[in-house]
Design a protein around this motif. Structure first.
Motif, short mmCIF file in Angstrom:
data_model
loop_
_atom_site.label_atom_id
_atom_site.label_comp_id
_atom_site.label_asym_id
_atom_site.label_seq_id
_atom_site.Cartn_x
_atom_site.Cartn_y
_atom_site.Cartn_z
N ARG A 88 -15.28 14.30 -7.40
CA ARG A 88 -16.59 14.70 -6.67
C ARG A 88 -16.59 16.16 -6.01
O ARG A 88 -17.31 17.08 -6.18
CB ARG A 88 -16.96 13.78 -5.69
N ASP A 140 0.58 7.26 0.29
CA ASP A 140 -0.41 8.16 -0.24
C ASP A 140 -1.81 7.82 0.02
O ASP A 140 -2.87 8.76 -0.30
CB ASP A 140 -0.33 8.70 -1.57
N VAL A 141 -2.13 6.66 0.39
CA VAL A 141 -3.39 6.38 0.53
C VAL A 141 -3.86 6.30 2.06
O VAL A 141 -3.05 6.53 2.93
CB VAL A 141 -3.82 5.02 -0.15
N CYS A 142 -5.22 6.17 2.21
CA CYS A 142 -5.82 6.33 3.59
C CYS A 142 -5.20 5.49 4.61
O CYS A 142 -4.98 4.20 4.54
CB CYS A 142 -7.39 6.14 3.31
N LYS A 176 -12.87 0.41 -2.21
CA LYS A 176 -11.64 -0.08 -2.35
C LYS A 176 -11.45 -0.78 -0.97
O LYS A 176 -10.60 -1.98 -1.04
CB LYS A 176 -10.66 0.95 -2.45
N VAL A 199 -7.43 2.75 6.15
CA VAL A 199 -7.51 1.40 5.32
C VAL A 199 -6.34 0.88 5.72
O VAL A 199 -6.23 -0.33 6.18
CB VAL A 199 -7.58 1.69 3.70
N TYR A 225 -4.87 1.59 -4.68
CA TYR A 225 -5.47 0.52 -4.09
C TYR A 225 -5.38 -0.78 -4.80
O TYR A 225 -5.04 -1.65 -4.42
CB TYR A 225 -6.89 0.98 -3.79
N CYS A 266 -17.79 8.45 0.21
CA CYS A 266 -16.30 8.00 0.24
C CYS A 266 -16.08 6.87 -0.57
O CYS A 266 -16.55 5.79 -0.48
CB CYS A 266 -16.02 7.73 1.93
N ASN A 267 -15.45 6.96 -1.75
CA ASN A 267 -15.13 5.91 -2.64
C ASN A 267 -14.23 5.09 -2.10
O ASN A 267 -14.01 3.87 -2.58
CB ASN A 267 -14.34 6.59 -3.83
N THR A 268 -13.25 5.57 -1.22
CA THR A 268 -12.13 4.44 -0.52
C THR A 268 -12.94 3.59 0.26
O THR A 268 -12.36 2.52 0.17
CB THR A 268 -11.59 5.48 0.45
N GLU A 285 -5.83 7.63 -5.59
CA GLU A 285 -6.06 6.57 -4.53
C GLU A 285 -6.83 5.35 -5.40
O GLU A 285 -6.26 4.23 -5.06
CB GLU A 285 -6.90 7.13 -3.76
N TYR A 331 0.73 -1.27 0.01
CA TYR A 331 -0.01 -0.07 0.14
C TYR A 331 1.16 1.07 -0.15
O TYR A 331 2.09 1.43 0.67
CB TYR A 331 -0.86 0.08 1.11
N SER A 332 0.27 2.14 -0.70
CA SER A 332 1.28 3.65 -1.05
C SER A 332 0.95 4.34 0.34
O SER A 332 0.28 4.34 1.28
CB SER A 332 0.65 4.23 -2.15
N ARG A 370 -9.45 12.44 1.45
CA ARG A 370 -9.72 13.24 0.28
C ARG A 370 -11.29 13.77 0.15
O ARG A 370 -11.56 14.73 -0.12
CB ARG A 370 -9.18 12.77 -0.80
N SER A 371 -11.87 12.79 0.73
CA SER A 371 -13.32 13.22 0.72
C SER A 371 -13.73 14.31 1.74
O SER A 371 -14.58 14.94 1.18
CB SER A 371 -14.15 11.78 1.07
N ASP A 417 -13.25 10.56 -4.85
CA ASP A 417 -13.74 11.64 -3.81
C ASP A 417 -13.16 13.02 -4.36
O ASP A 417 -13.85 14.12 -4.42
CB ASP A 417 -12.82 11.11 -2.54
N VAL A 425 -6.86 16.72 6.59
CA VAL A 425 -6.20 15.63 6.64
C VAL A 425 -5.82 15.12 5.36
O VAL A 425 -6.85 15.09 4.46
CB VAL A 425 -6.75 14.47 7.59
N LYS A 426 -4.68 14.57 5.19
CA LYS A 426 -4.41 13.94 3.80
C LYS A 426 -4.80 12.40 3.69
O LYS A 426 -5.55 12.03 2.46
CB LYS A 426 -2.54 13.44 3.74
N SER A 427 -5.20 11.72 4.72
CA SER A 427 -5.83 10.33 4.37
C SER A 427 -7.20 10.43 3.79
O SER A 427 -7.52 9.66 3.17
CB SER A 427 -6.13 9.73 5.88
#
Lengths: 421, 394
Positions: free
Chosen positions: B117, A87-89, A128, A92, B346, A123-125, B342, A84-85, A359-360, B114, A355-357
């Motif tokens: 949107r 840069d992602v949440c 995922k 998660v 993922y 939240c699209n995350t 993202e 996992y990067s 983006r929503s 996100d 917060v970076k985590s």
């Protein structure tokens, strides 16, 4: 708080007890044969799932618990080792790290999911996240597609009907999995408890309109809101808010509050930095800052403008609830909400914690700062860190920004009357 | 300048004339189209997929917007969008704020992530008088999702009528579907030929032919593609000792063109990619009879390629990639995704695990719009190619 008061501390203490009991039930679920559904806080239709006998697990709550207990960093690194990067949440990654490390956190052992309900609400995350868990556990995913609230006008009926039809599909899935038929009466009874808890919670939120406010609607709300998010629809949740309301009332009567002297009232937009929660709060407390309204306390439901679960319209009101969670609102609605909070709660400033985590939450917050400072002449403080990843919290820098901001506000307050004279 | 590609007589000439169409973010050809008849409307479409048939049927020009492609300095947008957000969101807003897209009358943003949107909300505040439409692409693939999406398309049709002054009829929609089916078939043919003989159809050149379709009316683009297909065989190229790769991750924000050249120079023959994938989103032609909106809704939910932003339903994203690798006889996969994207980040974790199980080599890197130095990617790709050539069983 002084021991001569009858109710002080109950909001916090009972919350801890309730959450400990709930985590205990989760730990025992495999032994008791209780089916477990994983779902998200935003748009959580837990009452429907509980009506089929599911125990509920919220990976986001586990993630924030790990953050507060300062163990999130290791789980996040574990997930990054898995690919996992950075840069992602962080939520998660915390969850993936936790799940691949034996699924045991500060709250005890967690059961595997029988069903993953992706309440895609702002939240699209989320999608995922549950795709990854489905792969990991081989569990079934139900995708509850919740359309974004995109206009400032009336709630669109077609969106509600769409979610209702999907809730019917979900009920069918639950019935197949548990062998229990869908029982609308049982669901309605549960929604009546939800409604009662919501009434009480809104009273607590509105109490911050008093001067001084008896309640910090961000730093304290994040504790007080936990039961309505994870145990909503249960009678003990209503009992909790009755007790919490007594505590707030007692504070109001005795002029007790979250800060010894309320000097600044602010509206706070954004989630907390969980791994540095205490430090972050202290940076505001030392300036006598009370958060009188916040948006984070609305991620799991916006009830303070009148929305309620309705036992007479069970699925419709569940759908309306899911559509109206904070990050499922578009920026026009979010800006209007912030403006209303600033006016209704007589706030001196807006504080944005970006917060970076998430983006929503955060994408567009800088534009909000632009709007409030330039078009509304409202002092706005913008600070950045993260909600889960401890590496993104630069305490010295954040302290400098906060100090400079409130120093300037204080200076303005001192000089303003003379300037106007 | 107008339609100068029509006068191209060789492949190289066609590439040269199409390159500005595919890459100039100020959209000069669109400005020319608009200037020819200022009453006509231009509707910008944010990636990945928008049902542009509806826009064309309404008499407007659908234009696929891919941000700044490294050609704009982020100045105004910096104060409105944080630095941890992908380049395309920031440069899209910048182009609007800098006044570069005055000839774009409206904007459709699909619910891909996100950032997209929320970008629409920022756009709406900064351009309150412009036409905007937020398109909810359902995540529920059942009949319930189809019915909802059909309603969403009907709402788009009605809103477009407010912009253009006339409601697109079913007949106009059927005509547009036919036109776009032809376009997808031609693009499919181009891609198929490349998969068979990648040395003959270089990806960086294919890219500009496909990219010209982002700004040209589809009728014109179809003629362009026919021309490209005819010219492509006229210039024999030597066979190279390349490894066949599938490229994934570039479905939204586009990599610099130079990066595609670097991959090929480093020894890759790209046999499949997800670049500008919105134009090739359907696996089969959309039904050309019956209710046109239902046809588009069913096609979207049941017969599309799988990207990180559309839901697989009962299908499996992993199986989808593995099937492509199999069908194209690819030796490896390159995950090339934009910084901070993202959905791509993922998915790549799960896709890499599936490739690992199959024993298919892969490599991964990120790009940004403003990227100008590609040496580390070149070196990484060369190493990847060498590892396949010298150590793999392939």
């Amino acid at each position: 708080m002084a021991s001569s008061y009858q109710y002080q501390g109950v909001g916090r203490d009972r919350q801890k007890d309730l959450l400990a009991q709930w985590y205990g039930r989760l730990e025992n679920a495999p032994r008791t044969g209780t089916p477990v559904a994983y779902l998200f806080i935003s748009g959580n239709i837990g009452e429907l799932l509980r009506s089929f006998g599911f125990e509920l697990l919220f990976p986001e709550v586990n993630a924030l618990q790990c953050g507060v207990k300062k163990v999130a960093g290791d789980f996040i690194l574990k997930a990054e080792d898995l690919g996992y990067s950075s840069d992602v949440c962080g939520y998660v990654k915390n969850d993936i790290g936790l799940a691949t490390s034996g699924n045991r956190g500060p709250f005890g052992a967690l059961p595997k999911p029988d069903l993953l309900v992706c309440t895609y609400s702002g939240c699209n995350t989320y999608i995922k996240w549950f795709e990854a868990l489905a792969e990991l556990y081989g569990a079934r995913v139900f995708m509850l597609d919740v359309p974004y609230r995109r206009t400032g006008g009336e709630q669109r009926q077609e969106d509600v009907e769409y979610v209702v039809k999907q809730l019917e599909q979900l009920a069918q899935v639950c019935a197949e999995m548990t062998g229990r038929p869908y029982d609308p009466d049982r669901l309605s009874r549960s929604l009546e408890y939800s409604r009662q808890a919501e009434e009480l919670w809104v009273k607590i939120l509105h109490s911050a309109k008093h001067r001084p406010s008896p309640f910090d609607a961000f730093f304290e709300a994040v504790f007080f809101m936990a039961p309505i998010y994870v145990l909503r629809g249960l009678p003990e949740c209503v009992d909790y808010y009755r007790a919490a309301w007594e505590e707030i009332e007692e504070r109001r009567v005795h002029h007790l509050g979250p800060v010894s002297e309320e000097r600044f009232r602010v509206v706070l937009e954004g989630p907390p930095p969980w791994p540095h929660f205490r430090n972050f709060w202290e940076l505001f407390k030392r300036w006598g800052v009370c958060c009188v309204a916040s948006t984070y306390s609305k991620v799991g439901g916006i009830w303070d403008f009148g929305l309620r679960h309705d036992p007479a319209r069970p699925l419709e009101s569940l759908a309306e609830y899911a559509i109206n969670c904070y990050t499922n609102w578009n920026w026009e609605l979010r800006r209007q909400m912030l403006e209303r909070y600033v006016a209704d709660y007589q706030a001196d400033a807006l504080v944005i914690h970006s917060v970076k985590s998430c983006r929503s939450f955060s994408m567009g917050q800088a534009d909000v700062r632009e709007y409030f400072t330039k078009e509304r002449s409202l002092p706005t403080l913008f600070v950045e860190s993260d909600l889960a990843d401890p590496r993104y919290f630069g305490e010295a820098q954040i302290r400098n920004r906060i100090d400079a901001f409130f120093e300037a506000l204080e200076h303005r307050r001192l000089t303003a009357p003379r300037a106007g004279a | 300048m107008k339609n100068s590609w029509e006068e191209a007589r060789s492949w190289d000439e066609l590439v040269e004339r199409c390159t500005p169409l595919a890459t100039d973010v100020t959209l000069p050809s669109v400005a020319a189209w608009k200037a020819a008849n200022p009453q006509r409307k231009v509707v910008g479409c944010f990636p990945v997929y928008t049902p542009q048939e509806l826009i064309a049927a309404a008499g407007a020009l659908p234009v696929s917007l891919f941000g700044g492609r490294g050609q704009v300095e982020i100045d105004h947008a910096d104060s409105r969008i944080q630095s941890f957000v992908c380049s395309i969101a920031r440069s899209t807003l910048e182009l609007g704020l800098a006044g570069q897209w005055k000839h774009v009358d409206g904007m459709v943003v699909p619910s891909i992530c996100d950032v997209a949107r929320n970008l629409l909300g920022v756009w709406q505040r900064n351009f309150p008088d412009r036409f905007t439409f937020y398109l909810h692409l359902p995540q529920n693939v059942s009949a319930v999702g189809v019915a909802y999406y059909r309603g969403e398309l009907e709402r788009l049709r009605q809103r477009l009528a407010e912009l253009t002054g006339a409601l697109a009829s079913d007949k106009q929609l059927h005509d547009a579907i036919r036109l776009f089916n032809r376009n997808r078939a031609l693009l499919g043919e181009l891609y198929q030929r490349r998969a068979l003989r990648p040395e003959q159809w270089p990806t960086a050149e294919l890219y500009v032919f496909a990219g010209a379709g982002n700004v040209l009316p589809r009728e014109d683009h179809n003629r362009l593609l026919e021309k490209a297909l005819a010219l492509g065989e006229t210039r024999p190229r030597p066979k190279r000792d390349s490894v066949r790769v599938v490229v994934r991750g570039a479905f939204c924000e586009q990599p610099p063109l130079e990066l595609l050249r670097v991959l090929e120079e480093a020894g890759c023959a790209v046999v499949d990619d997800d670049l500008q994938i919105g134009a090739r989103f359907f696996l089969e032609p959309v039904a050309e009879d019956g209710d046109p909106l239902t046809a588009l809704a069913e096609a979207y939910l049941q017969r599309t390629v799988l990207t990180p932003v559309n839901t697989p339903g009962q299908r499996s994203r992993n199986d989808g990639l593995l099937a492509t690798v199999e069908a194209t006889a690819a030796h490896g996969v390159i995950f090339a995704s934009p910084k901070f994207c993202e959905p791509a980040l993922y998915d790549s974790v799960l896709l890499k695990q599936a490739l690992e199980k199959r024993g298919t080599p892969f490599t991964e890197f990120e790009y940004e719009e403003k990227m100008t130095v590609f040496e580390s990617i070149r070196m990484q790709t060369e190493t990847f190619v060498e590892s396949i050539l010298f150590f793999s069983e392939k």
